[in-house]
Design a protein around this motif. Structure first.
Motif, PDB file in Angstrom:
ATOM      1  N   PHE A  54      49.465  29.096  31.145  1.00  0.00           N
ATOM      2  CA  PHE A  54      49.710  30.310  31.924  1.00  0.00           C
ATOM      3  C   PHE A  54      50.630  31.272  31.174  1.00  0.00           C
ATOM      4  O   PHE A  54      50.693  32.443  31.485  1.00  0.00           O
ATOM      5  CB  PHE A  54      50.333  29.965  33.278  1.00  0.00           C
ATOM      6  N   PRO A  73      42.068  28.723  26.951  1.00  0.00           N
ATOM      7  CA  PRO A  73      42.366  29.123  28.331  1.00  0.00           C
ATOM      8  C   PRO A  73      42.677  27.913  29.220  1.00  0.00           C
ATOM      9  O   PRO A  73      42.233  26.791  28.942  1.00  0.00           O
ATOM     10  CB  PRO A  73      41.092  29.827  28.794  1.00  0.00           C
ATOM     11  N   VAL A  74      43.441  28.189  30.275  1.00  0.00           N
ATOM     12  CA  VAL A  74      43.893  27.139  31.192  1.00  0.00           C
ATOM     13  C   VAL A  74      42.761  26.222  31.636  1.00  0.00           C
ATOM     14  O   VAL A  74      42.885  24.993  31.603  1.00  0.00           O
ATOM     15  CB  VAL A  74      44.492  27.787  32.461  1.00  0.00           C
ATOM     16  N   ASN A  75      41.643  26.843  32.046  1.00  0.00           N
ATOM     17  CA  ASN A  75      40.591  26.034  32.670  1.00  0.00           C
ATOM     18  C   ASN A  75      39.819  25.179  31.668  1.00  0.00           C
ATOM     19  O   ASN A  75      38.987  24.375  32.064  1.00  0.00           O
ATOM     20  CB  ASN A  75      39.634  26.934  33.469  1.00  0.00           C
ATOM     21  N   ILE A  79      44.025  19.792  32.141  1.00  0.00           N
ATOM     22  CA  ILE A  79      45.374  19.354  32.460  1.00  0.00           C
ATOM     23  C   ILE A  79      45.513  19.336  33.976  1.00  0.00           C
ATOM     24  O   ILE A  79      45.106  20.276  34.642  1.00  0.00           O
ATOM     25  CB  ILE A  79      46.402  20.355  31.881  1.00  0.00           C
ATOM     26  N   ILE A  81      47.826  19.734  37.154  1.00  0.00           N
ATOM     27  CA  ILE A  81      49.124  20.368  37.419  1.00  0.00           C
ATOM     28  C   ILE A  81      49.479  20.234  38.896  1.00  0.00           C
ATOM     29  O   ILE A  81      48.649  20.504  39.761  1.00  0.00           O
ATOM     30  CB  ILE A  81      49.110  21.866  37.044  1.00  0.00           C
ATOM     31  N   PHE A  83      51.965  21.944  41.473  1.00  0.00           N
ATOM     32  CA  PHE A  83      52.815  23.127  41.546  1.00  0.00           C
ATOM     33  C   PHE A  83      53.950  22.914  42.530  1.00  0.00           C
ATOM     34  O   PHE A  83      53.866  22.077  43.434  1.00  0.00           O
ATOM     35  CB  PHE A  83      51.989  24.342  41.959  1.00  0.00           C
ATOM     36  N   ALA A  87      50.376  24.725  46.217  1.00  0.00           N
ATOM     37  CA  ALA A  87      49.221  25.610  46.024  1.00  0.00           C
ATOM     38  C   ALA A  87      47.924  24.946  46.469  1.00  0.00           C
ATOM     39  O   ALA A  87      46.903  24.998  45.794  1.00  0.00           O
ATOM     40  CB  ALA A  87      49.121  26.063  44.561  1.00  0.00           C
ATOM     41  N   LEU A  88      47.971  24.303  47.642  1.00  0.00           N
ATOM     42  CA  LEU A  88      46.735  23.749  48.203  1.00  0.00           C
ATOM     43  C   LEU A  88      45.902  24.901  48.751  1.00  0.00           C
ATOM     44  O   LEU A  88      46.415  25.968  49.028  1.00  0.00           O
ATOM     45  CB  LEU A  88      47.073  22.759  49.317  1.00  0.00           C
ATOM     46  N   PHE A  89      44.597  24.651  48.895  1.00  0.00           N
ATOM     47  CA  PHE A  89      43.714  25.703  49.397  1.00  0.00           C
ATOM     48  C   PHE A  89      43.614  25.586  50.915  1.00  0.00           C
ATOM     49  O   PHE A  89      43.014  24.646  51.424  1.00  0.00           O
ATOM     50  CB  PHE A  89      42.330  25.577  48.756  1.00  0.00           C
ATOM     51  N   TYR A 100      37.293  19.650  45.023  1.00  0.00           N
ATOM     52  CA  TYR A 100      37.077  20.925  44.345  1.00  0.00           C
ATOM     53  C   TYR A 100      36.940  20.814  42.821  1.00  0.00           C
ATOM     54  O   TYR A 100      35.959  21.289  42.250  1.00  0.00           O
ATOM     55  CB  TYR A 100      38.183  21.897  44.752  1.00  0.00           C
ATOM     56  N   PRO A 101      37.886  20.152  42.132  1.00  0.00           N
ATOM     57  CA  PRO A 101      37.743  20.069  40.671  1.00  0.00           C
ATOM     58  C   PRO A 101      36.506  19.276  40.239  1.00  0.00           C
ATOM     59  O   PRO A 101      35.946  19.542  39.174  1.00  0.00           O
ATOM     60  CB  PRO A 101      39.024  19.363  40.217  1.00  0.00           C
ATOM     61  N   ARG A 148      44.751  15.733  44.037  1.00  0.00           N
ATOM     62  CA  ARG A 148      43.901  16.770  43.472  1.00  0.00           C
ATOM     63  C   ARG A 148      44.144  16.921  41.969  1.00  0.00           C
ATOM     64  O   ARG A 148      43.234  17.215  41.208  1.00  0.00           O
ATOM     65  CB  ARG A 148      44.182  18.096  44.189  1.00  0.00           C
ATOM     66  N   ALA A 149      45.406  16.719  41.557  1.00  0.00           N
ATOM     67  CA  ALA A 149      45.741  16.918  40.145  1.00  0.00           C
ATOM     68  C   ALA A 149      45.255  15.777  39.260  1.00  0.00           C
ATOM     69  O   ALA A 149      45.111  15.959  38.051  1.00  0.00           O
ATOM     70  CB  ALA A 149      47.248  17.092  39.985  1.00  0.00           C
ATOM     71  N   PHE A 152      40.299  14.355  38.705  1.00  0.00           N
ATOM     72  CA  PHE A 152      39.293  14.634  37.674  1.00  0.00           C
ATOM     73  C   PHE A 152      39.669  13.994  36.335  1.00  0.00           C
ATOM     74  O   PHE A 152      39.120  14.346  35.292  1.00  0.00           O
ATOM     75  CB  PHE A 152      39.060  16.143  37.542  1.00  0.00           C
TER      76      PHE A 152
ATOM     77  N   ASP B 164      48.575  33.721  48.381  1.00  0.00           N
ATOM     78  CA  ASP B 164      49.482  33.066  47.442  1.00  0.00           C
ATOM     79  C   ASP B 164      48.758  32.928  46.095  1.00  0.00           C
ATOM     80  O   ASP B 164      47.843  32.126  45.954  1.00  0.00           O
ATOM     81  CB  ASP B 164      49.862  31.684  48.013  1.00  0.00           C
ATOM     82  N   VAL B 166      49.523  31.667  43.363  1.00  0.00           N
ATOM     83  CA  VAL B 166      49.607  30.388  42.657  1.00  0.00           C
ATOM     84  C   VAL B 166      48.326  29.579  42.895  1.00  0.00           C
ATOM     85  O   VAL B 166      47.910  28.786  42.059  1.00  0.00           O
ATOM     86  CB  VAL B 166      50.855  29.592  43.096  1.00  0.00           C
ATOM     87  N   GLN B 167      47.679  29.854  44.044  1.00  0.00           N
ATOM     88  CA  GLN B 167      46.404  29.167  44.308  1.00  0.00           C
ATOM     89  C   GLN B 167      45.361  29.456  43.233  1.00  0.00           C
ATOM     90  O   GLN B 167      44.548  28.597  42.901  1.00  0.00           O
ATOM     91  CB  GLN B 167      45.849  29.595  45.655  1.00  0.00           C
ATOM     92  N   ALA B 170      46.247  27.371  40.375  1.00  0.00           N
ATOM     93  CA  ALA B 170      45.822  25.991  40.664  1.00  0.00           C
ATOM     94  C   ALA B 170      44.320  25.855  40.413  1.00  0.00           C
ATOM     95  O   ALA B 170      43.879  24.911  39.750  1.00  0.00           O
ATOM     96  CB  ALA B 170      46.170  25.623  42.101  1.00  0.00           C
ATOM     97  N   ARG B 172      42.484  27.560  38.463  1.00  0.00           N
ATOM     98  CA  ARG B 172      42.213  27.610  37.028  1.00  0.00           C
ATOM     99  C   ARG B 172      42.562  26.277  36.372  1.00  0.00           C
ATOM    100  O   ARG B 172      41.841  25.786  35.511  1.00  0.00           O
ATOM    101  CB  ARG B 172      43.006  28.739  36.368  1.00  0.00           C
ATOM    102  N   SER B 173      43.682  25.682  36.795  1.00  0.00           N
ATOM    103  CA  SER B 173      44.060  24.403  36.201  1.00  0.00           C
ATOM    104  C   SER B 173      43.041  23.328  36.551  1.00  0.00           C
ATOM    105  O   SER B 173      42.873  22.362  35.826  1.00  0.00           O
ATOM    106  CB  SER B 173      45.456  23.984  36.678  1.00  0.00           C
ATOM    107  N   LEU B 174      42.343  23.502  37.673  1.00  0.00           N
ATOM    108  CA  LEU B 174      41.361  22.501  38.087  1.00  0.00           C
ATOM    109  C   LEU B 174      39.995  22.757  37.450  1.00  0.00           C
ATOM    110  O   LEU B 174      39.052  22.012  37.699  1.00  0.00           O
ATOM    111  CB  LEU B 174      41.241  22.496  39.611  1.00  0.00           C
ATOM    112  N   GLY B 175      39.892  23.818  36.670  1.00  0.00           N
ATOM    113  CA  GLY B 175      38.663  24.048  35.911  1.00  0.00           C
ATOM    114  C   GLY B 175      37.899  25.316  36.250  1.00  0.00           C
ATOM    115  O   GLY B 175      36.854  25.569  35.664  1.00  0.00           O
ATOM    116  N   ALA B 176      38.408  26.114  37.209  1.00  0.00           N
ATOM    117  CA  ALA B 176      37.678  27.321  37.588  1.00  0.00           C
ATOM    118  C   ALA B 176      38.006  28.469  36.634  1.00  0.00           C
ATOM    119  O   ALA B 176      39.130  28.576  36.158  1.00  0.00           O
ATOM    120  CB  ALA B 176      38.043  27.724  39.015  1.00  0.00           C
ATOM    121  N   GLN B 189      39.393  33.122  51.950  1.00  0.00           N
ATOM    122  CA  GLN B 189      40.567  33.152  52.824  1.00  0.00           C
ATOM    123  C   GLN B 189      40.748  34.506  53.495  1.00  0.00           C
ATOM    124  O   GLN B 189      41.599  34.643  54.366  1.00  0.00           O
ATOM    125  CB  GLN B 189      41.817  32.805  52.019  1.00  0.00           C
TER     126      GLN B 189
END
Lengths: 346, 263
Positions: A54, A73-75, A79, A81, A83, A87-89, A100-101, A148-149, A152, B164, B166-167, B170, B172-176, B189
């Motif tokens: 980030f 890039p992050v995705n 990794i 993470i 938070f 940062a749950l959905f 989700y992942p 969640r972290a 995957f 938020d 940060v979601q 999150a 992006r970190s999960l692969g999106a 949302q």
């Protein structure tokens, strides 16, 4: 596949005039739990976010395993993470969050569901799959974020003050659960906290950060008992830093010079209780407080200097009592006296 | 609120009758066209002396009216499709930038809603004339989008501010990817706000007459414009029939949306 090492080489990040990361180099071993410990503004979160992708460093290299990921890039970094505020959905169920992942990775729905359930079982959340995020307690949210972290099977795990929103008891319980999960998965983990006790409890090694640099990188015991810099000594709980000239060597103790560090709890008020020959310092009680397991004393010694003492309760002090202005002598054994590297006494 | 008044029957009665009067004053002019639309007479008269559906038949039977209806519906749909994404992006920019830049963008986006419509219409007329877009669907669309963006921004901004960010990190970190995060995590949302914004944009275009009068013409004449023209040229109850249908449509849409919003 075993979790890889993470290597940082001279990573630098500057915000305007503020140097957030000052050529930081660290080598995190495969499967290691490394904590970045420091006050706010020390650069610990910036460093974590640089590893996550980030924050893009101005200079330096970040490697995960053998691959250079500095510009990845992050995705694409793979990794996990956790938070600070999870940062749950909120528009998805617990299971939806954890799936989700996997669905992003185009796993078949049935398999994704099965693996998400297994990850939730690992974090003691069986039976919560259909719940709304809004209906969960702080601790449960923490566990969902954790599941969640890791669901995957990321190559490494990063956590940014994940326990700061929880109350003390829950925090201590989660420290052990996170550590156990990390060891079960044998996943290389970098953990950020400003809580020194948390760092000591959980880590294989601790990197104490200050002003964008790592001041000391060591296992918990050496960081606590043998701080290398004044900052580390101050940050790791109650320590006294003083010139050797202030103390009086006793018995067989060798002569001392330079700057000394003695932890508050390593003092005793009787020579025998100190656990060996060492030093003595005279002073007057300036303030005291009962803290349950200990008495907390502030001793005014020569030159307006104050000494912090932490004396176990339930012993002589309880009966004898303390009064302000009382003359006391504090003793410490030689093995508890640690000499700081360089740096003159201000 | 009533507790603030002294415990008196008279005071209550006065308050309630005043409230009823205000409501009647607001609603009656709208409702009065309903009976007129079912009149059998050639004149706008109230109360109607005979009943018929001939004005509804006249509306649906007229190629001109039908063309105008089609134009209005297409225009309203396009207005929603263009203005909501534009307003969404503006809101994202305001939220991310913050501070004075954000209030600058907000003011800029909302200005069309406070400028007198006639000024906007005259200005737009000259601009479109220069661009040779007068009388085209694109020209009217531009005008309607300018008017719909303030509405959509006002509806969407609070939803975007609540989000938020940060979601997205999150996700992006999960692969999106960026797009995946926005479509999969952010937009779901704020579905309700997006639908509200689209609906308000749609209705604002459907209702708009001033800009249409200035810049639409020929095949691209909108329904409100045709209504004004026909009121000027000849007065017959077809107008009342259209107004009744119009009101019914708007009320139905709003009620439907309100019902969906409740659970």
């Amino acid at each position: 596949m075993a979790s890889p090492r993470i290597a940082l080489e001279r990573v630098r990040k500057v915000y305007g005039r503020h140097v957030a990361l000052d050529d930081v180099s660290v080598d995190v071993r495969p499967g290691e739990f490394l904590t970045l410990l420091g006050p706010s503004g020390s650069g610990k979160t910036t460093l974590l976010m640089a590893i996550a992708g980030f924050v893009r460093p101005e200079a330096g290299l970040i490697r995960i395993g053998e691959a250079d990921v500095t510009r990845l890039p992050v995705n694409k970094r793979d990794i996990g993470i956790v938070f600070q505020n999870y940062a749950l959905f909120p528009h998805m169920s617990v299971l939806g969050n954890v799936e989700y992942p996997l669905l992003l990775r185009r796993l078949p729905r049935a398999e994704a569901r099965e693996r998400a359930r297994a990850a939730l079982a690992r974090t003691q959340l069986e039976g919560y799959e259909a719940r709304d995020i809004a209906a969960l307690s702080g601790g449960q949210r923490q566990r969902v974020a954790l599941a969640r972290a890791v669901v995957f099977e990321p190559r490494v795990l990063l956590m940014d003050e994940p326990l700061s929103a929880l109350d003390k008891n829950l925090r201590e319980q989660m420290q052990f659960e996170i550590r156990k999960l990390q060891q079960d998965l044998a996943i290389t983990t970098i953990y950020v906290t400003h809580d020194q006790r948390e760092a000591l409890t959980m880590s294989d090694r601790i990197a104490v950060m200050n002003g964008g640099r790592i001041e000391q990188l060591d296992a918990p015991q050496p960081v606590y008992q043998r701080p290398r810099t004044r900052f580390v000594a101050n940050f790791m709980g109650e320590s006294n830093i003083m010139p050797a000239a202030l103390v009086e060597p006793l018995g067989s103790a060798p002569p001392l010079d330079g700057t000394l560090v003695i932890r508050a709890e390593n003092f005793a008020l009787e020579r025998d209780a100190a656990g060996g020959d060492g030093i003595a310092i005279k002073g007057r009680v300036a303030a005291y407080a009962f803290r349950g397991e200990t008495w907390h004393l502030r001793l005014k010694v020569e030159g307006e200097r104050e000494l912090l003492l932490s004396i176990p309760s339930g012993k002589s002090l309880d009966q004898a009592g303390i009064t302000i202005g009382q003359q006391l002598t504090a003793y410490a054994a030689a093995r508890h006296i640690h000499r700081l590297d360089g740096g003159p006494e201000p | 609120m009533l507790d603030a008044y002294p415990e008196s029957r008279l005071a209550h009665a006065l308050l309630w009758s005043f409230g009823a009067l205000v409501l009647a004053f607001l609603i009656l002019p709208t409702l009065i066209v309903v009976p007129i639309s079912f009149s059998g007479s050639d004149m706008l008269e109230f109360p109607p002396r005979s009943l018929s559906l001939r004005w509804y038949a006249s509306f649906f039977g007229s190629a001109d009216w039908m063309a105008a209806l089609r134009t209005s519906l297409i225009l309203a749909g396009l207005t929603a499709i263009v203005s909501v994404p534009a307003a969404f992006l503006a809101c994202v920019a305001m939220d991310r930038l913050g501070g004075r830049l954000a209030s600058g963008i907000y003011t800029f986006a909302v200005i069309p809603s406070v400028v007198p419509g006639i000024l906007l219409a005259i200005g737009l007329f000259f601009v479109l004339a220069k661009l040779r877009l007068l009388g085209t669907l694109g020209g009217v669309l531009l005008g309607h989008v300018v008017l719909a963006i303030p509405v959509a921004v006002v509806v969407l901004y609070p939803a975007v501010r609540r989000f938020d960010w940060v979601q997205l990190q999150a996700a992006r970190s999960l692969g999106a990817g960026w797009g995946g995060g926005i479509v999969g995590i952010m937009l779901p949302q704020m579905v309700l706000s997006l639908v509200s914004a689209a609906l308000m944009a749609f209705l604002s275009s459907l209702d708009e007459a001033v800009i249409s009068i200035f810049v639409s013409s020929g095949a691209n004449t909108t329904l409100p414009k045709l209504m004004f023209i026909s009121l000027r040229d000849q007065i017959d109850p077809t107008i009342a029939a259209i107004s009744t249908l119009w009101t019914g449509l708007v009320v139905a849409v709003v009620l439907l949306f309100a019902a969906r919003q409740r659970p």
